[in-house]
Design a protein around this motif. Structure first.
Motif, PDB file in Angstrom:
ATOM      1  N   PHE A  28       1.973 -54.425  -9.336  1.00 33.25           N
ATOM      2  CA  PHE A  28       1.474 -55.304 -10.384  1.00 33.25           C
ATOM      3  C   PHE A  28       2.110 -56.668 -10.227  1.00 33.25           C
ATOM      4  O   PHE A  28       3.312 -56.779 -10.035  1.00 33.25           O
ATOM      5  CB  PHE A  28       1.831 -54.754 -11.776  1.00 33.25           C
ATOM      6  N   SER A  29       1.288 -57.714 -10.326  1.00 32.64           N
ATOM      7  CA  SER A  29       1.855 -59.060 -10.290  1.00 32.64           C
ATOM      8  C   SER A  29       2.483 -59.396 -11.638  1.00 32.64           C
ATOM      9  O   SER A  29       3.395 -60.196 -11.716  1.00 32.64           O
ATOM     10  CB  SER A  29       0.784 -60.086  -9.918  1.00 32.64           C
ATOM     11  N   THR A  30       1.982 -58.782 -12.690  1.00 35.29           N
ATOM     12  CA  THR A  30       2.559 -58.927 -14.026  1.00 35.29           C
ATOM     13  C   THR A  30       2.580 -57.546 -14.666  1.00 35.29           C
ATOM     14  O   THR A  30       1.908 -56.633 -14.202  1.00 35.29           O
ATOM     15  CB  THR A  30       1.720 -59.885 -14.902  1.00 35.29           C
ATOM     16  N   ALA A  31       3.333 -57.417 -15.734  1.00 30.64           N
ATOM     17  CA  ALA A  31       3.389 -56.145 -16.439  1.00 30.64           C
ATOM     18  C   ALA A  31       2.030 -55.842 -17.059  1.00 30.64           C
ATOM     19  O   ALA A  31       1.367 -56.736 -17.578  1.00 30.64           O
ATOM     20  CB  ALA A  31       4.450 -56.202 -17.530  1.00 30.64           C
ATOM     21  N   PRO A  32       1.595 -54.588 -17.004  1.00 31.37           N
ATOM     22  CA  PRO A  32       0.361 -54.227 -17.683  1.00 31.37           C
ATOM     23  C   PRO A  32       0.478 -54.504 -19.186  1.00 31.37           C
ATOM     24  O   PRO A  32       1.581 -54.550 -19.736  1.00 31.37           O
ATOM     25  CB  PRO A  32       0.232 -52.725 -17.429  1.00 31.37           C
ATOM     26  N   THR A  33      -0.665 -54.686 -19.821  1.00 27.95           N
ATOM     27  CA  THR A  33      -0.702 -54.897 -21.266  1.00 27.95           C
ATOM     28  C   THR A  33      -1.052 -53.587 -21.946  1.00 27.95           C
ATOM     29  O   THR A  33      -2.057 -52.955 -21.612  1.00 27.95           O
ATOM     30  CB  THR A  33      -1.743 -55.967 -21.641  1.00 27.95           C
ATOM     31  N   ALA A  34      -0.213 -53.191 -22.884  1.00 32.79           N
ATOM     32  CA  ALA A  34      -0.471 -51.995 -23.687  1.00 32.79           C
ATOM     33  C   ALA A  34      -0.851 -52.449 -25.092  1.00 32.79           C
ATOM     34  O   ALA A  34      -0.236 -53.354 -25.651  1.00 32.79           O
ATOM     35  CB  ALA A  34       0.756 -51.103 -23.729  1.00 32.79           C
ATOM     36  N   ILE A  35      -1.888 -51.828 -25.625  1.00 30.56           N
ATOM     37  CA  ILE A  35      -2.383 -52.167 -26.954  1.00 30.56           C
ATOM     38  C   ILE A  35      -2.228 -50.940 -27.842  1.00 30.56           C
ATOM     39  O   ILE A  35      -2.628 -49.835 -27.466  1.00 30.56           O
ATOM     40  CB  ILE A  35      -3.862 -52.588 -26.906  1.00 30.56           C
ATOM     41  N   LEU A  36      -1.635 -51.143 -28.999  1.00 29.44           N
ATOM     42  CA  LEU A  36      -1.494 -50.087 -29.994  1.00 29.44           C
ATOM     43  C   LEU A  36      -2.319 -50.487 -31.209  1.00 29.44           C
ATOM     44  O   LEU A  36      -2.008 -51.477 -31.877  1.00 29.44           O
ATOM     45  CB  LEU A  36      -0.036 -49.908 -30.382  1.00 29.44           C
ATOM     46  N   VAL A  37      -3.374 -49.745 -31.473  1.00 32.75           N
ATOM     47  CA  VAL A  37      -4.255 -50.025 -32.603  1.00 32.75           C
ATOM     48  C   VAL A  37      -4.100 -48.882 -33.590  1.00 32.75           C
ATOM     49  O   VAL A  37      -4.160 -47.714 -33.207  1.00 32.75           O
ATOM     50  CB  VAL A  37      -5.730 -50.121 -32.156  1.00 32.75           C
ATOM     51  N   THR A  38      -3.893 -49.207 -34.849  1.00 33.31           N
ATOM     52  CA  THR A  38      -3.842 -48.200 -35.909  1.00 33.31           C
ATOM     53  C   THR A  38      -4.958 -48.500 -36.889  1.00 33.31           C
ATOM     54  O   THR A  38      -5.115 -49.654 -37.318  1.00 33.31           O
ATOM     55  CB  THR A  38      -2.484 -48.232 -36.640  1.00 33.31           C
ATOM     56  N   VAL A  39      -5.754 -47.481 -37.201  1.00 25.88           N
ATOM     57  CA  VAL A  39      -6.864 -47.653 -38.143  1.00 25.88           C
ATOM     58  C   VAL A  39      -6.835 -46.556 -39.192  1.00 25.88           C
ATOM     59  O   VAL A  39      -6.492 -45.413 -38.905  1.00 25.88           O
ATOM     60  CB  VAL A  39      -8.241 -47.643 -37.436  1.00 25.88           C
ATOM     61  N   ASP A  40      -7.187 -46.945 -40.407  1.00 25.85           N
ATOM     62  CA  ASP A  40      -7.466 -45.987 -41.467  1.00 25.85           C
ATOM     63  C   ASP A  40      -8.976 -45.979 -41.641  1.00 25.85           C
ATOM     64  O   ASP A  40      -9.591 -47.039 -41.813  1.00 25.85           O
ATOM     65  CB  ASP A  40      -6.792 -46.400 -42.778  1.00 25.85           C
ATOM     66  N   ILE A  41      -9.567 -44.800 -41.574  1.00 24.08           N
ATOM     67  CA  ILE A  41     -11.010 -44.639 -41.610  1.00 24.08           C
ATOM     68  C   ILE A  41     -11.426 -44.041 -42.957  1.00 24.08           C
ATOM     69  O   ILE A  41     -10.768 -43.119 -43.458  1.00 24.08           O
ATOM     70  CB  ILE A  41     -11.477 -43.720 -40.454  1.00 24.08           C
ATOM     71  N   GLU A  42     -12.509 -44.560 -43.499  1.00 24.65           N
ATOM     72  CA  GLU A  42     -13.086 -43.989 -44.721  1.00 24.65           C
ATOM     73  C   GLU A  42     -13.290 -42.488 -44.469  1.00 24.65           C
ATOM     74  O   GLU A  42     -13.923 -42.113 -43.471  1.00 24.65           O
ATOM     75  CB  GLU A  42     -14.425 -44.661 -45.028  1.00 24.65           C
ATOM     76  N   PRO A  43     -12.723 -41.609 -45.321  1.00 27.20           N
ATOM     77  CA  PRO A  43     -12.805 -40.167 -45.051  1.00 27.20           C
ATOM     78  C   PRO A  43     -14.224 -39.653 -44.775  1.00 27.20           C
ATOM     79  O   PRO A  43     -14.403 -38.799 -43.899  1.00 27.20           O
ATOM     80  CB  PRO A  43     -12.210 -39.541 -46.314  1.00 27.20           C
ATOM     81  N   SER A  44     -15.209 -40.186 -45.437  1.00 29.03           N
ATOM     82  CA  SER A  44     -16.586 -39.721 -45.212  1.00 29.03           C
ATOM     83  C   SER A  44     -17.149 -40.171 -43.863  1.00 29.03           C
ATOM     84  O   SER A  44     -18.192 -39.692 -43.433  1.00 29.03           O
ATOM     85  CB  SER A  44     -17.505 -40.216 -46.338  1.00 29.03           C
ATOM     86  N   ARG A  45     -16.439 -41.063 -43.164  1.00 34.12           N
ATOM     87  CA  ARG A  45     -16.919 -41.606 -41.885  1.00 34.12           C
ATOM     88  C   ARG A  45     -16.099 -41.116 -40.685  1.00 34.12           C
ATOM     89  O   ARG A  45     -16.311 -41.566 -39.563  1.00 34.12           O
ATOM     90  CB  ARG A  45     -16.860 -43.140 -41.928  1.00 34.12           C
ATOM     91  N   VAL A  46     -15.175 -40.184 -40.921  1.00 36.17           N
ATOM     92  CA  VAL A  46     -14.300 -39.729 -39.835  1.00 36.17           C
ATOM     93  C   VAL A  46     -15.099 -39.119 -38.682  1.00 36.17           C
ATOM     94  O   VAL A  46     -14.824 -39.398 -37.514  1.00 36.17           O
ATOM     95  CB  VAL A  46     -13.209 -38.766 -40.352  1.00 36.17           C
TER      96      VAL A  46
END
Length: 129
Positions: A28-46
């Motif tokens: 790698f010429s640069t460090a990889p990018t790691a993405i951490l996404v946290t979501v709360d989902i409407e229970p009826s849409r899980v």
């Protein structure tokens, strides 16, 4: 190790080897990018969320610049999920957002159902290739 764990490890190694070419390692010429996404989902849409994310995750894992795309579910909060994504660089992330499989997630978001979302962009410091 269970058979499923060994199969997953072998699949991951084969994908990494295919990406790296004959040498089997990756520089790698640069460090990889790691993405951490946290979501709360409407229970009826899980269930709709899970269906959209199954499409996004499966397609993302095939992208040449994507090393990892995991969907995690909180053990204590049944409608909270995290995505853990690792990409070569910003160009790979930009490409990811143009794909049809990403559109499954984007369409879900546009239809409503995401109650809360946080995103952390990070550089992978100690990353297994």
């Amino acid at each position: 190790l269970t058979f499923a764990c060994m199969l997953r490890a072998a699949t991951h190694a084969a994908r990494a080897g295919a990406r790296a070419g004959a040498g089997g390692s990756r520089a790698f010429s640069t460090a990889p990018t790691a993405i951490l996404v946290t979501v709360d989902i409407e229970p009826s849409r899980v269930e709709a969320f899970r269906a959209a994310m199954a499409i996004d995750a499966a397609g993302s894992r095939l992208e040449p610049g994507c090393h990892r795309f995991d969907l995690l579910e909180d053990k204590d909060v049944s409608n909270r999920f995290m995505f853990y994504e690792v990409y070569d660089d910003d160009e790979a992330i930009k490409f990811h957002k143009t794909t049809d499989h990403y559109k499954a997630w984007a369409d879900f978001k546009a239809e409503g159902g995401v109650l809360n979302q946080t995103v952390a962009m990070t550089s992978a410091v100690d990353f297994t290739k």
